[in-house]
Design a protein around this motif. Structure first.
Motif, PDB file in Angstrom:
ATOM      1  N   ARG A  10      -1.846   6.359   1.648  1.00 34.45           N
ATOM      2  CA  ARG A  10      -0.832   7.308   2.099  1.00 34.45           C
ATOM      3  C   ARG A  10       0.560   6.708   1.922  1.00 34.45           C
ATOM      4  NH1 ARG A  10      -1.736   9.534   7.980  1.00 34.45           N
ATOM      5  NH2 ARG A  10      -1.138   7.444   8.521  1.00 34.45           N
ATOM      6  N   ASP A  11       1.501   7.534   1.497  1.00 36.05           N
ATOM      7  CA  ASP A  11       2.881   7.107   1.245  1.00 36.05           C
ATOM      8  C   ASP A  11       3.837   7.890   2.141  1.00 36.05           C
ATOM      9  OD1 ASP A  11       5.022   5.794   0.117  1.00 36.05           O
ATOM     10  OD2 ASP A  11       5.145   7.116  -1.616  1.00 36.05           O
ATOM     11  N   GLY A  12       3.593   7.829   3.453  1.00 38.16           N
ATOM     12  CA  GLY A  12       4.479   8.475   4.403  1.00 38.16           C
ATOM     13  C   GLY A  12       4.229   9.964   4.552  1.00 38.16           C
ATOM     14  N   ILE A  13       5.257  10.645   5.087  1.00 42.43           N
ATOM     15  CA  ILE A  13       5.162  12.080   5.310  1.00 42.43           C
ATOM     16  C   ILE A  13       6.368  12.782   4.693  1.00 42.43           C
ATOM     17  CG2 ILE A  13       3.781  11.919   7.421  1.00 42.43           C
ATOM     18  CD1 ILE A  13       6.353  12.314   9.011  1.00 42.43           C
ATOM     19  N   VAL A  14       6.210  14.068   4.432  1.00 46.03           N
ATOM     20  CA  VAL A  14       7.263  14.892   3.832  1.00 46.03           C
ATOM     21  C   VAL A  14       7.358  16.179   4.635  1.00 46.03           C
ATOM     22  CG1 VAL A  14       7.891  16.202   1.781  1.00 46.03           C
ATOM     23  CG2 VAL A  14       6.831  13.987   1.525  1.00 46.03           C
ATOM     24  N   GLU A  15       8.571  16.655   4.818  1.00 46.50           N
ATOM     25  CA  GLU A  15       8.769  17.937   5.495  1.00 46.50           C
ATOM     26  C   GLU A  15       9.229  18.955   4.453  1.00 46.50           C
ATOM     27  OE1 GLU A  15      11.317  19.952   9.116  1.00 46.50           O
ATOM     28  OE2 GLU A  15      11.090  17.788   9.043  1.00 46.50           O
ATOM     29  N   ILE A  16       8.461  20.028   4.325  1.00 43.46           N
ATOM     30  CA  ILE A  16       8.785  21.097   3.375  1.00 43.46           C
ATOM     31  C   ILE A  16       8.821  22.412   4.144  1.00 43.46           C
ATOM     32  CG2 ILE A  16       8.057  22.320   1.289  1.00 43.46           C
ATOM     33  CD1 ILE A  16       6.586  19.743   0.471  1.00 43.46           C
ATOM     34  N   GLU A  17       9.966  23.048   4.147  1.00 42.52           N
ATOM     35  CA  GLU A  17      10.164  24.331   4.831  1.00 42.52           C
ATOM     36  C   GLU A  17       9.670  24.290   6.274  1.00 42.52           C
ATOM     37  OE1 GLU A  17       8.465  27.458   2.485  1.00 42.52           O
ATOM     38  OE2 GLU A  17       9.582  26.873   0.695  1.00 42.52           O
ATOM     39  N   TYR A  47      -1.294  -0.799  -4.650  1.00 36.96           N
ATOM     40  CA  TYR A  47      -0.392   0.050  -3.869  1.00 36.96           C
ATOM     41  C   TYR A  47       0.302  -0.765  -2.781  1.00 36.96           C
ATOM     42  CZ  TYR A  47      -2.970   3.853  -6.083  1.00 36.96           C
ATOM     43  OH  TYR A  47      -3.542   4.699  -6.991  1.00 36.96           O
ATOM     44  N   GLN A  48       1.045  -1.778  -3.190  1.00 33.68           N
ATOM     45  CA  GLN A  48       1.746  -2.629  -2.230  1.00 33.68           C
ATOM     46  C   GLN A  48       2.787  -1.815  -1.461  1.00 33.68           C
ATOM     47  OE1 GLN A  48       3.322  -6.016  -4.284  1.00 33.68           O
ATOM     48  NE2 GLN A  48       1.304  -6.771  -4.843  1.00 33.68           N
ATOM     49  N   GLY A  49       2.813  -2.022  -0.164  1.00 36.83           N
ATOM     50  CA  GLY A  49       3.773  -1.319   0.677  1.00 36.83           C
ATOM     51  C   GLY A  49       3.318   0.067   1.114  1.00 36.83           C
ATOM     52  N   LYS A  50       2.165   0.506   0.660  1.00 36.65           N
ATOM     53  CA  LYS A  50       1.628   1.815   1.057  1.00 36.65           C
ATOM     54  C   LYS A  50       0.624   1.633   2.177  1.00 36.65           C
ATOM     55  CE  LYS A  50       3.783   3.474  -2.508  1.00 36.65           C
ATOM     56  NZ  LYS A  50       5.196   3.518  -2.382  1.00 36.65           N
ATOM     57  N   GLU A  51       0.406   2.676   2.937  1.00 38.25           N
ATOM     58  CA  GLU A  51      -0.536   2.644   4.052  1.00 38.25           C
ATOM     59  C   GLU A  51      -1.950   2.936   3.537  1.00 38.25           C
ATOM     60  OE1 GLU A  51      -0.970   4.592   8.484  1.00 38.25           O
ATOM     61  OE2 GLU A  51       0.465   5.451   7.074  1.00 38.25           O
ATOM     62  N   ILE A  52      -2.873   2.021   3.824  1.00 40.87           N
ATOM     63  CA  ILE A  52      -4.265   2.188   3.401  1.00 40.87           C
ATOM     64  C   ILE A  52      -5.112   2.404   4.651  1.00 40.87           C
ATOM     65  CG2 ILE A  52      -6.228   1.158   2.217  1.00 40.87           C
ATOM     66  CD1 ILE A  52      -4.190  -0.506   0.606  1.00 40.87           C
ATOM     67  N   ILE A  53      -5.782   3.540   4.706  1.00 40.29           N
ATOM     68  CA  ILE A  53      -6.563   3.929   5.879  1.00 40.29           C
ATOM     69  C   ILE A  53      -8.029   4.046   5.483  1.00 40.29           C
ATOM     70  CG2 ILE A  53      -6.905   5.729   7.614  1.00 40.29           C
ATOM     71  CD1 ILE A  53      -3.925   6.489   7.018  1.00 40.29           C
ATOM     72  N   ILE A  54      -8.895   3.488   6.319  1.00 35.63           N
ATOM     73  CA  ILE A  54     -10.334   3.588   6.085  1.00 35.63           C
ATOM     74  C   ILE A  54     -10.936   4.389   7.228  1.00 35.63           C
ATOM     75  CG2 ILE A  54     -12.492   2.313   5.840  1.00 35.63           C
ATOM     76  CD1 ILE A  54     -10.731   0.029   4.702  1.00 35.63           C
ATOM     77  N   LYS A  55     -11.762   5.366   6.857  1.00 32.32           N
ATOM     78  CA  LYS A  55     -12.387   6.231   7.856  1.00 32.32           C
ATOM     79  C   LYS A  55     -13.898   6.223   7.664  1.00 32.32           C
ATOM     80  CE  LYS A  55      -8.433   9.292   8.271  1.00 32.32           C
ATOM     81  NZ  LYS A  55      -7.998  10.679   8.336  1.00 32.32           N
ATOM     82  N   GLU A  56     -14.606   6.452   8.781  1.00 37.49           N
ATOM     83  CA  GLU A  56     -16.061   6.527   8.763  1.00 37.49           C
ATOM     84  C   GLU A  56     -16.484   7.880   9.310  1.00 37.49           C
ATOM     85  OE1 GLU A  56     -19.927   4.088  10.496  1.00 37.49           O
ATOM     86  OE2 GLU A  56     -17.939   3.572  11.207  1.00 37.49           O
TER      87      GLU A  56
END
Length: 67
Positions: A10-17, A47-56
């Motif tokens: 994940r690379d952060g969040i974006v606000e659209i409309e 992906y250095q500097g990006k958020e890496i999330i692992i889910k089960e």
């Protein structure tokens, strides 16, 4: 095939409309935690500097886990 693990870059969040969205760069699924750990190491370099999330998958829902 029912996947047990999910890795998300994940690379952060974006606000659209006025709506907030997550910027997902990549998603991969696997049935093996060992395979997910290998992907985690590889993605950490790619992906250095990006958020890496692992889910089960637990009872049909995705829960975030730590490795």
């Amino acid at each position: 095939m029912e996947y047990k693990y999910l890795i998300v870059i994940r690379d952060g969040i974006v606000e659209i409309e006025g709506e907030i969205y997550q910027k997902i760069l990549r998603k991969e699924k696997s049935t093996s935690l060992k395979e997910i750990k290998k992907m985690f190491k590889r993605f950490k370099e790619e992906y250095q500097g990006k958020e890496i999330i692992i889910k089960e998958s637990f009872k049909g829902k995705w829960k975030e886990i730590a490795i």
